[in-house]
Design a protein around this motif. Sequence first.
Motif, mmCIF file in Angstrom:
data_model
loop_
_atom_site.group_PDB
_atom_site.id
_atom_site.type_symbol
_atom_site.label_atom_id
_atom_site.label_comp_id
_atom_site.label_asym_id
_atom_site.label_seq_id
_atom_site.Cartn_x
_atom_site.Cartn_y
_atom_site.Cartn_z
ATOM 1 N N ILE A 1 0.838 -1.203 0.000
ATOM 2 C CA ILE A 1 0.000 0.000 0.000
ATOM 3 C C ILE A 1 0.876 1.257 0.000
ATOM 4 C CG2 ILE A 1 -1.630 1.370 1.362
ATOM 5 C CD1 ILE A 1 -2.946 -1.171 2.272
ATOM 6 N N ASN A 2 1.898 1.259 0.847
ATOM 7 C CA ASN A 2 2.784 2.423 0.918
ATOM 8 C C ASN A 2 3.512 2.658 -0.400
ATOM 9 O OD1 ASN A 2 2.071 2.861 3.589
ATOM 10 N ND2 ASN A 2 3.777 1.662 4.410
ATOM 11 N N GLN A 3 3.950 1.583 -1.059
ATOM 12 C CA GLN A 3 4.608 1.727 -2.363
ATOM 13 C C GLN A 3 3.669 2.319 -3.396
ATOM 14 O OE1 GLN A 3 7.073 -1.527 -3.976
ATOM 15 N NE2 GLN A 3 6.950 -2.492 -1.957
ATOM 16 N N LEU A 4 2.444 1.805 -3.444
ATOM 17 C CA LEU A 4 1.472 2.294 -4.420
ATOM 18 C C LEU A 4 1.157 3.772 -4.205
ATOM 19 C CD1 LEU A 4 -1.028 -0.723 -4.548
ATOM 20 C CD2 LEU A 4 0.496 0.040 -6.374
ATOM 21 N N ILE A 5 0.942 4.155 -2.949
ATOM 22 C CA ILE A 5 0.624 5.551 -2.659
ATOM 23 C C ILE A 5 1.812 6.457 -2.981
ATOM 24 C CG2 ILE A 5 0.135 7.163 -0.768
ATOM 25 C CD1 ILE A 5 -1.615 4.987 0.463
ATOM 26 N N GLN A 6 3.025 5.956 -2.732
ATOM 27 C CA GLN A 6 4.221 6.732 -3.054
ATOM 28 C C GLN A 6 4.306 6.998 -4.557
ATOM 29 O OE1 GLN A 6 7.836 4.844 -1.766
ATOM 30 N NE2 GLN A 6 9.166 6.404 -2.668
ATOM 31 N N TYR A 7 3.975 5.986 -5.365
ATOM 32 C CA TYR A 7 4.052 6.133 -6.822
ATOM 33 C C TYR A 7 2.974 7.072 -7.357
ATOM 34 C CZ TYR A 7 7.540 2.420 -7.309
ATOM 35 O OH TYR A 7 8.688 1.674 -7.236
ATOM 36 N N LEU A 8 1.896 7.276 -6.613
ATOM 37 C CA LEU A 8 0.832 8.164 -7.077
ATOM 38 C C LEU A 8 1.332 9.592 -7.250
ATOM 39 C CD1 LEU A 8 -2.307 7.067 -4.981
ATOM 40 C CD2 LEU A 8 -1.554 6.253 -7.201
ATOM 41 N N TYR A 9 2.336 9.965 -6.465
ATOM 42 C CA TYR A 9 2.806 11.350 -6.456
ATOM 43 C C TYR A 9 4.097 11.538 -7.257
ATOM 44 C CZ TYR A 9 -0.644 11.744 -2.779
ATOM 45 O OH TYR A 9 -1.827 11.727 -2.072
ATOM 46 N N VAL A 10 4.557 10.485 -7.919
ATOM 47 C CA VAL A 10 5.767 10.584 -8.741
ATOM 48 C C VAL A 10 5.368 11.019 -10.150
ATOM 49 C CG1 VAL A 10 7.710 9.336 -9.741
ATOM 50 C CG2 VAL A 10 6.984 8.842 -7.394
ATOM 51 N N GLN A 11 5.896 12.135 -10.593
ATOM 52 C CA GLN A 11 5.603 12.638 -11.943
ATOM 53 C C GLN A 11 6.454 11.877 -12.960
ATOM 54 O OE1 GLN A 11 3.173 14.832 -12.487
ATOM 55 N NE2 GLN A 11 2.797 14.906 -10.270
ATOM 56 N N ASN A 12 6.010 10.685 -13.313
ATOM 57 C CA ASN A 12 6.784 9.811 -14.194
ATOM 58 C C ASN A 12 5.854 9.222 -15.247
ATOM 59 O OD1 ASN A 12 8.532 8.061 -15.412
ATOM 60 N ND2 ASN A 12 9.191 7.045 -13.512
ATOM 61 N N GLN A 13 6.161 9.445 -16.504
ATOM 62 C CA GLN A 13 5.320 8.964 -17.600
ATOM 63 C C GLN A 13 5.595 7.500 -17.957
ATOM 64 O OE1 GLN A 13 2.793 10.771 -18.862
ATOM 65 N NE2 GLN A 13 3.351 12.268 -17.290
ATOM 66 N N GLU A 14 6.704 6.950 -17.431
ATOM 67 C CA GLU A 14 7.015 5.555 -17.737
ATOM 68 C C GLU A 14 6.188 4.608 -16.859
ATOM 69 O OE1 GLU A 14 11.144 4.904 -17.329
ATOM 70 O OE2 GLU A 14 11.716 6.314 -18.916
ATOM 71 N N LYS A 15 5.943 3.432 -17.400
ATOM 72 C CA LYS A 15 5.160 2.445 -16.660
ATOM 73 C C LYS A 15 5.976 1.891 -15.499
ATOM 74 C CE LYS A 15 4.203 -1.718 -18.301
ATOM 75 N NZ LYS A 15 3.569 -2.805 -19.073
ATOM 76 N N THR A 16 5.344 1.821 -14.350
ATOM 77 C CA THR A 16 5.968 1.256 -13.154
ATOM 78 C C THR A 16 5.225 -0.022 -12.782
ATOM 79 O OG1 THR A 16 6.568 3.461 -12.353
ATOM 80 C CG2 THR A 16 6.548 1.658 -10.741
ATOM 81 N N SER A 17 5.972 -1.062 -12.440
ATOM 82 C CA SER A 17 5.361 -2.350 -12.095
ATOM 83 C C SER A 17 5.846 -2.802 -10.717
ATOM 84 C CB SER A 17 5.704 -3.421 -13.131
ATOM 85 O OG SER A 17 5.190 -3.068 -14.411
ATOM 86 N N ILE A 18 4.919 -3.387 -9.981
ATOM 87 C CA ILE A 18 5.228 -3.962 -8.670
ATOM 88 C C ILE A 18 4.760 -5.410 -8.673
ATOM 89 C CG2 ILE A 18 4.777 -3.836 -6.184
ATOM 90 C CD1 ILE A 18 4.182 -0.875 -6.533
ATOM 91 N N ILE A 19 5.648 -6.305 -8.355
ATOM 92 C CA ILE A 19 5.296 -7.723 -8.274
ATOM 93 C C ILE A 19 4.877 -8.033 -6.844
ATOM 94 C CG2 ILE A 19 6.040 -10.094 -8.672
ATOM 95 C CD1 ILE A 19 5.995 -8.361 -11.183
ATOM 96 N N TRP A 20 3.670 -8.522 -6.696
ATOM 97 C CA TRP A 20 3.170 -8.898 -5.369
ATOM 98 C C TRP A 20 2.448 -10.241 -5.470
ATOM 99 C CZ3 TRP A 20 -2.113 -8.444 -3.255
ATOM 100 C CH2 TRP A 20 -2.164 -8.777 -1.891
ATOM 101 N N GLU A 21 3.015 -11.246 -4.790
ATOM 102 C CA GLU A 21 2.504 -12.617 -4.861
ATOM 103 C C GLU A 21 2.413 -13.041 -6.326
ATOM 104 O OE1 GLU A 21 -1.011 -13.079 -2.439
ATOM 105 O OE2 GLU A 21 0.082 -12.598 -0.592
ATOM 106 N N ASP A 22 1.215 -13.401 -6.811
ATOM 107 C CA ASP A 22 1.096 -13.842 -8.196
ATOM 108 C C ASP A 22 0.550 -12.742 -9.104
ATOM 109 O OD1 ASP A 22 -1.311 -13.861 -6.896
ATOM 110 O OD2 ASP A 22 -2.111 -15.583 -7.989
ATOM 111 N N LEU A 23 0.575 -11.501 -8.638
ATOM 112 C CA LEU A 23 0.020 -10.387 -9.405
ATOM 113 C C LEU A 23 1.121 -9.412 -9.826
ATOM 114 C CD1 LEU A 23 -3.100 -9.512 -7.205
ATOM 115 C CD2 LEU A 23 -3.020 -11.035 -9.191
#
Length: 323
Positions: free
Chosen positions: A289-311
């Motif tokens: 959750i903290n990682q996702l919320i942190q990425y919400l405020y990053v002005q970055n046009q590139e795709k960011t991916s987070i691997i969590w369990e099987d998702l």
Amino acid sequence: MTTTYLHDKFLSIILKYQNLSKPVSILIAISGGKDSLCLIKLIEDFNYINNYFYNIQYIYIDHQWRTDSKQNIQHLLNYIGMTNNDIYVYQILKIHMSESTIRKIRYQIILKHAAKYKTQIIFTGHNQTDQLETFLLNLIRGTGSEGLSSLPFIRQINNNIQIIRPLIHISAGDILWFCHKFNLPIWSDKTNYYYSNSRNRIRYELLPYLKVYFNPKIECNIINFLKLLSIENEYIKQNAIKLYIASRHSYYIAIHYQTIKDQHLALQRRVLNIFFYYNFNKCLDSNIINQLIQYLYVQNQEKTSIIWEDLTINIYRNWIYVQ
């Protein structure tokens, strides 16, 4: 039929519950302990007079943790047999599992049974002391505000099924008195006295210690706190659901993060939890959750991916979506 103040309290609880204004089918999850026997007695006495429930079923889950489990089952079969209602016994075959795992499996079995037999209401025998113990357990584990009040009076499972805990505002002492008054055949579970179980240690050591050395009214104070917390949680939950509906994609499994970006952090966290629980039946851990919320405020046009369990959780072009 002799009535007590617990009968009156149970009657007031049922009558003010709007979904029980007409005959319904109910499922009662039981054990052989005092809570279950008290609940059985109250429901059978209530239905004898009011005839609210056209179909009463009892369900028992055998964990196979005890050497006397077969005798306990026979005891329940004999007792429920006097009510002329059906009892269903399920057995968990794999016995070497943690208490939390067993609890999840137990609820899965109960809910599947309720869906199979089209039961609208599930009653459980949780009492006020269970609520206190659950609060302290979850507090020690570091849960959030929603987890602290995880034994509400009513829990909506889906459009068709609800769990009701009619004894949740009744103390264990009152329930024991009720069982003794009517000579109900309580089955003593020796595992309730094993101090290797955290709940037992809280019941017999921590709560008495807090009452003696900190505040004799600690139980009442915690209950009042939980009532206030429940009201505030419900308010946040309703607003989080509205925000989730407004931010989710109409076709894909995705949410528009720009919609939730400017909202309060409490709502952001709730919306993310709703998204993953609704779509994948998974509860996010705090780190994700903290990682996702942190990425919400990053002005970055590139795709960011987070691997969590099987998702694979992707953040790209104002959307959070999952592969």
